[in-house]
Design a protein around this motif. Structure first.
Motif, mmCIF file in Angstrom:
data_model
loop_
_atom_site.group_PDB
_atom_site.id
_atom_site.type_symbol
_atom_site.label_atom_id
_atom_site.label_comp_id
_atom_site.label_asym_id
_atom_site.label_seq_id
_atom_site.Cartn_x
_atom_site.Cartn_y
_atom_site.Cartn_z
ATOM 1 N N VAL A 1 42.914 45.481 44.706
ATOM 2 C CA VAL A 1 41.981 45.716 43.458
ATOM 3 C C VAL A 1 40.805 44.472 43.671
ATOM 4 O O VAL A 1 39.410 44.789 43.638
ATOM 5 N N LEU A 2 41.077 43.427 43.993
ATOM 6 C CA LEU A 2 40.187 42.357 43.770
ATOM 7 C C LEU A 2 39.514 42.268 45.105
ATOM 8 O O LEU A 2 38.360 41.992 45.185
ATOM 9 N N ARG A 3 39.990 42.792 46.220
ATOM 10 C CA ARG A 3 39.359 43.204 47.543
ATOM 11 C C ARG A 3 38.230 44.086 47.393
ATOM 12 O O ARG A 3 36.890 43.858 47.825
ATOM 13 N N VAL A 4 38.407 45.217 46.531
ATOM 14 C CA VAL A 4 37.383 46.194 46.105
ATOM 15 C C VAL A 4 36.152 45.634 45.556
ATOM 16 O O VAL A 4 34.905 45.728 45.537
ATOM 17 N N ILE A 5 36.458 44.584 44.341
ATOM 18 C CA ILE A 5 35.526 44.076 43.709
ATOM 19 C C ILE A 5 34.832 42.942 44.479
ATOM 20 O O ILE A 5 33.429 42.742 44.294
ATOM 21 N N GLN B 1 43.637 51.768 39.080
ATOM 22 C CA GLN B 1 42.563 51.084 39.136
ATOM 23 C C GLN B 1 41.529 51.157 39.875
ATOM 24 O O GLN B 1 40.329 51.251 39.351
ATOM 25 N N ARG B 2 41.702 51.270 40.941
ATOM 26 C CA ARG B 2 40.711 51.555 42.060
ATOM 27 C C ARG B 2 39.972 52.845 41.752
ATOM 28 O O ARG B 2 38.671 52.973 42.061
ATOM 29 N N VAL B 3 40.567 53.846 41.075
ATOM 30 C CA VAL B 3 39.978 55.013 41.066
ATOM 31 C C VAL B 3 39.134 54.731 39.745
ATOM 32 O O VAL B 3 37.841 55.344 39.827
ATOM 33 N N GLY B 4 39.497 54.265 38.975
ATOM 34 C CA GLY B 4 38.927 53.598 37.583
ATOM 35 C C GLY B 4 37.468 53.017 37.993
ATOM 36 O O GLY B 4 36.529 53.178 37.514
ATOM 37 N N LEU C 1 32.494 57.457 47.290
ATOM 38 C CA LEU C 1 33.111 56.087 46.515
ATOM 39 C C LEU C 1 34.566 55.902 46.781
ATOM 40 O O LEU C 1 35.253 54.958 46.780
ATOM 41 N N LEU C 2 35.507 57.178 46.800
ATOM 42 C CA LEU C 2 36.691 57.044 47.122
ATOM 43 C C LEU C 2 37.163 56.405 48.209
ATOM 44 O O LEU C 2 37.984 55.712 48.586
ATOM 45 N N ALA D 1 29.741 41.682 47.660
ATOM 46 C CA ALA D 1 28.910 41.715 48.717
ATOM 47 C C ALA D 1 27.983 42.536 49.035
ATOM 48 O O ALA D 1 26.977 42.481 49.863
ATOM 49 N N GLY D 2 28.161 43.809 48.317
ATOM 50 C CA GLY D 2 27.261 44.811 48.476
ATOM 51 C C GLY D 2 26.039 44.868 47.535
ATOM 52 O O GLY D 2 25.007 45.574 47.579
#
Length: 250
Positions: free
Chosen positions: A182-186, A150-153, A127-128, A191-192
């Motif tokens: 952060v928005l790119r992770v979301i 925030q990405r760790v959260g 996940l990291l 997409a997943g």
């Protein structure tokens, strides 16, 4: 497309203040719902009722195959099961400062879900890597930027393997240059195929990622529909007024 989340007639008051007034909506599996609206409209309270952080006074919320009628008395075991259906990402990161990044991510799976530690560590490292922080596993929160925290959260919420991901203004506390990461992770999660409800003030992000948009005002869903309709051709004058103020602040 089956509904992973259904919300029917949800009510919530704090003292004499009636915050939610019969909220109803559906979220199909594998879709993203963006919740927008002015301050005080009930957006965050809606999100918190979906995780029972704020327990609804009335209404039925169904996540997957678990349905809870909040007008009745809900026992502790059912409430615990209900809360485990979703993962919550808050405005502030709320990481444990005395734990490393890896320890923060495995805490829930090991302590709450009683999963084997080795399995939880392997999942956490994946996940990291997914949120672009594989090399930060042994660092502490104070060594990270706000965006990295925030990405760790987000990784920590995903580690619980919830059916539903809830985001409460995940970029509002960040410096503007950190918002994009952060928005790119979301976006990647969308997409997943993750099912997500995102309270956001990032209108362009909602246009790009959401399958449906809910506009809340005064504790009701005043307008809902696909982004192309709600965000570019809203039916309600109040929605148009709100969007004009957001998109054309001067």
């Amino acid at each position: 497309m089956t509904g992973l989340l259904t919300v029917r007639g949800v009510e919530k008051s704090f003292g004499d203040l009636r915050v939610l007034r019969g909220i109803s909506f559906d979220v199909p599996a594998g879709t993203v719902t963006a919740v927008i609206g002015p301050s005080g409209s009930g957006k965050t309270t809606v999100l918190r009722t979906l995780n029972a952080l704020d327990q609804a006074d009335a209404g039925v919320i169904t996540i997957g195959d678990l349905s809870v009628d909040f007008a009745a008395e809900v026992d502790r075991a059912t409430l615990t099961r209900f809360r485990l259906q979703s993962g919550m990402v808050f405005q502030s990161h709320n990481l444990f400062p005395h734990m490393t990044v890896l320890q923060n991510v495995i805490e829930g799976p090991v302590v709450v879900q009683k999963r084997p530690r080795d399995e939880a560590i392997a999942d956490a490292r994946e996940l990291l890597d997914q949120v672009g922080l594989a090399e930060k596993a042994d660092q502490y929160p104070f060594q990270l930027s706000g965006g990295q925290q925030q990405r760790v959260g987000i990784a920590r919420a995903l580690a619980l393997k919830p059916k539903l991901m809830l985001f409460d203004e995940p970029t509002s506390a960040l410096d503007p240059e950190l918002v994009g990461d952060v928005l790119r992770v979301i976006k990647d999660l969308a997409a997943g195929g993750w099912t997500m409800v995102v309270v956001t003030h990032e209108i362009r992000f909602a246009q790009q990622v959401a399958d449906q948009v809910l506009f809340l005002d005064g504790g009701v869903v005043l307008e809902s529909g696909p982004p192309a309709q709600v965000l570019t051709d809203p039916r309600e004058p109040r929605t148009r007024q709100f969007l004009d103020r957001i998109l054309n602040p001067i």
